[in-house]
Scaffold this active site. Structure first.
Site, PDB file in Angstrom:
ATOM      1  N   LYS A 176      16.492 -37.704  30.892  1.00 27.32           N
ATOM      2  CA  LYS A 176      17.020 -39.066  30.782  1.00 27.32           C
ATOM      3  C   LYS A 176      18.255 -39.299  31.649  1.00 27.32           C
ATOM      4  O   LYS A 176      18.698 -40.439  31.786  1.00 27.32           O
ATOM      5  CB  LYS A 176      17.307 -39.390  29.324  1.00 27.32           C
ATOM      6  CG  LYS A 176      16.029 -39.425  28.488  1.00 27.32           C
ATOM      7  CD  LYS A 176      16.296 -39.860  27.070  1.00 27.32           C
ATOM      8  CE  LYS A 176      15.010 -40.071  26.302  1.00 27.32           C
ATOM      9  NZ  LYS A 176      14.365 -38.764  25.959  1.00 27.32           N
TER      10      LYS A 176
HETATM   11  C1  LIG Z   1      13.154 -38.767  25.400  1.00 25.56           C
HETATM   12  C2  LIG Z   1      12.513 -37.443  25.511  1.00 25.56           C
HETATM   13  C3  LIG Z   1      11.118 -37.311  25.522  1.00 25.56           C
HETATM   14  C4  LIG Z   1      10.187 -38.493  25.361  1.00 25.56           C
HETATM   15  O1  LIG Z   1      10.239 -39.380  26.432  1.00 25.56           O
HETATM   16  P1  LIG Z   1       9.640 -40.869  26.266  1.00 25.56           P
HETATM   17  O2  LIG Z   1       9.901 -41.514  27.563  1.00 25.56           O
HETATM   18  O3  LIG Z   1      10.423 -41.496  25.135  1.00 25.56           O
HETATM   19  O4  LIG Z   1       8.211 -40.726  25.917  1.00 25.56           O
HETATM   20  C5  LIG Z   1      10.579 -36.051  25.687  1.00 25.56           C
HETATM   21  N1  LIG Z   1      11.364 -34.963  25.792  1.00 25.56           N
HETATM   22  C6  LIG Z   1      12.709 -35.041  25.774  1.00 25.56           C
HETATM   23  C7  LIG Z   1      13.511 -33.806  25.862  1.00 25.56           C
HETATM   24  C8  LIG Z   1      13.333 -36.282  25.633  1.00 25.56           C
HETATM   25  O5  LIG Z   1      14.655 -36.359  25.605  1.00 25.56           O
END
Ligand SMILES: *Cc1c(COP(=O)(O)O)cnc(C)c1O
Length: 434
Positions: free
Chosen positions: A110
């Site tokens: 993210k």
């Molecule tokens: C947010 C997150 C996900 C999921 O991603 P989405 O875009 O919400 O489907 C998977 N793994 C980790 C480590 C995350 O932080």
């Protein structure tokens, strides 16, 4: 380059510009914003992609969605600051690769979305002297840290993060409670859905409107769209193998996989997508039964995917013009419980020495299952967090001690500062007093 317009998927709000969509987050009719036009990139771009830098690729991929609202030099600068780390594809076994998205400042994928969005907001706020935005975000784990780091010190933006008390790891908690400056953490007595509900309520609360609340979850287009880049970067690295590619995304709110589908819409030749989930299986159930039934989320060891009502699923359906047949041709979804996830973490480590973490392991499971139908293809699962972020699971399961990377070390000795809240009224009081 002309303006891109965004419409609400609830179809009951005016169209807006990129800037307005970024600042508003959600449309006034509570719908998610979606771009009015999607123009595929040129064949030349894909032919030449291995000669382009990541920054050049990202610029080509995102520019139509930003349009003329951020000048080319500024957009290039934003992209350069966003992509200040690597996105390697690591071969785990024959024909199976891990796309490591965790080499950024908070070691979570993210980071890219948070860094891109914060810099877009800063650009749009640059001439507004006293018009602050407050980014309000609920986190089940990794979003909070990435948003905190991505927005730290960004002028004109305050960040308020809600997280469920005792339900995020120590490292995750420190990443969102130790930075200070414009970042404030609220520790909620409840589960992630309680945090999410409070955030939604705040957005609907007319009395709070003067606060210029905006979201930094993947409902925000500036968080969601830059995630397309990963798929282009993987393609660039593996293109010379000349094989069809299957991508498996460990999915929670389905923002990442939805961005992958957008990349395909731009012409990236992806054969198939797998949305791998933990026991929060609303989408696998939908594909099995045809009924979309959101459920309260259940806590798992892959807690960043503990989502009972994935917000971006509606965007995926829009990308397929709500044509379920077409969608099912490109897309499958499988769900795995914690025991299976722990076991496969062990198996991957035993067979190849590769250290995955619970989210990547769920992605790997879904990928291996789907690959049975794609002989001759290569499979890529997204590793969305560094194993250290989930050391409480990874260390005991693998029986090893993980070295602590510098990015993490730097927050471990910092003092946690959070405000405990339980109710929406307490959130409101906090927002009004700050
Ligand atoms: C947010 C997150 C996900 C999921 O991603 P989405 O875009 O919400 O489907 C998977 N793994 C980790 C480590 C995350 O932080």
């Amino acid at each position: 380059m002309k303006k891109m317009e965004y419409y609400s998927l609830n179809h009951n709000a005016p169209k807006v510009s990129f800037q307005e969509a970024v600042i508003q987050g959600l449309a006034p009719d509570r719908g998610l914003y979606f771009p009015e036009n999607i123009t595929p990139l040129s064949a030349d771009f894909f032919k030449n992609i291995e000669n382009l830098s990541n920054e050049e690729i990202a610029f080509e991929a995102i520019r139509q969605f930003v349009g003329d609202e951020i000048p080319e030099t500024n957009l290039k600068q934003i992209i350069a600051e966003t992509l200040c780390f690597d996105f390697p594809t690591i071969q785990v076994e024959d024909g199976i690769y891990s796309l490591e998205l965790y080499h950024g400042p908070t070691m979570a994928f993210k980071d890219v979305g948070a860094r891109f969005m914060s810099r877009c907001l800063a650009y749009f706020n640059k001439d507004k002297k006293d018009n602050k935005n407050t980014v309000l975000v609920a986190t089940s784990g990794d979003t909070g840290g990435a948003v905190a780091s991505g927005f730290l010190g960004v002028a004109g933006v305050d960040v308020v993060i809600l997280y469920p008390s005792g339900k995020v790891s120590d490292i995750q908690e420190r990443q969102l409670t130790t930075l200070g400056q414009n970042i404030k953490a609220l520790e909620v007595d409840g589960v992630f859905d309680d945090c999410q509900d409070m955030v939604k309520k705040a957005f609907l609360d007319e009395n709070l409107e003067y606060k210029n609340l905006t979201s930094a979850n993947s409902i925000n287009i500036a968080r969601w769209l830059p995630q397309m880049f990963y798929f282009f970067f993987a393609y660039k690295q593996l293109k010379s193998q000349n094989k069809p590619m299957v991508f498996s995304c460990p999915s929670g709110n389905f923002g990442n996989i939805c961005a992958g589908i957008m990349a395909k819409k731009l012409g990236l030749p992806i054969e198939h997508f797998v949305a791998a989930t933990n026991v929060n299986d609303t989408v696998p159930q939908f594909l099995a039964t045809g009924k979309y039934e959101p459920k309260p989320s259940k806590a798992t060891i892959s807690n960043a995917m503990d989502v009972g009502n994935p917000s971006n699923f509606i965007r995926i359906q829009e990308l397929y013009n709500n044509d379920l047949k077409k969608f099912e041709k490109d897309f499958t979804s499988f769900s795995y419980d914690d025991e299976t996830t722990r076991q496969v973490l062990k198996d991957i480590y035993k067979n190849s020495g590769y250290i995955a973490e619970p989210h990547g392991a769920v992605g790997y499971l879904g990928l291996k299952k789907e690959m049975q139908k794609h002989s001759g293809a290569i499979g890529i699962f997204l590793e969305t967090a560094h194993p250290i972020k989930f050391l409480d699971v990874v260390e005991p399961v693998l029986g090893i001690k993980l070295p602590i990377p510098a990015q993490i070390e730097s927050v471990l000795n910092q003092e946690k500062i959070s405000v405990k809240i339980k109710t929406y009224d307490e959130l409101k009081a906090f927002l009004q007093s700050s």
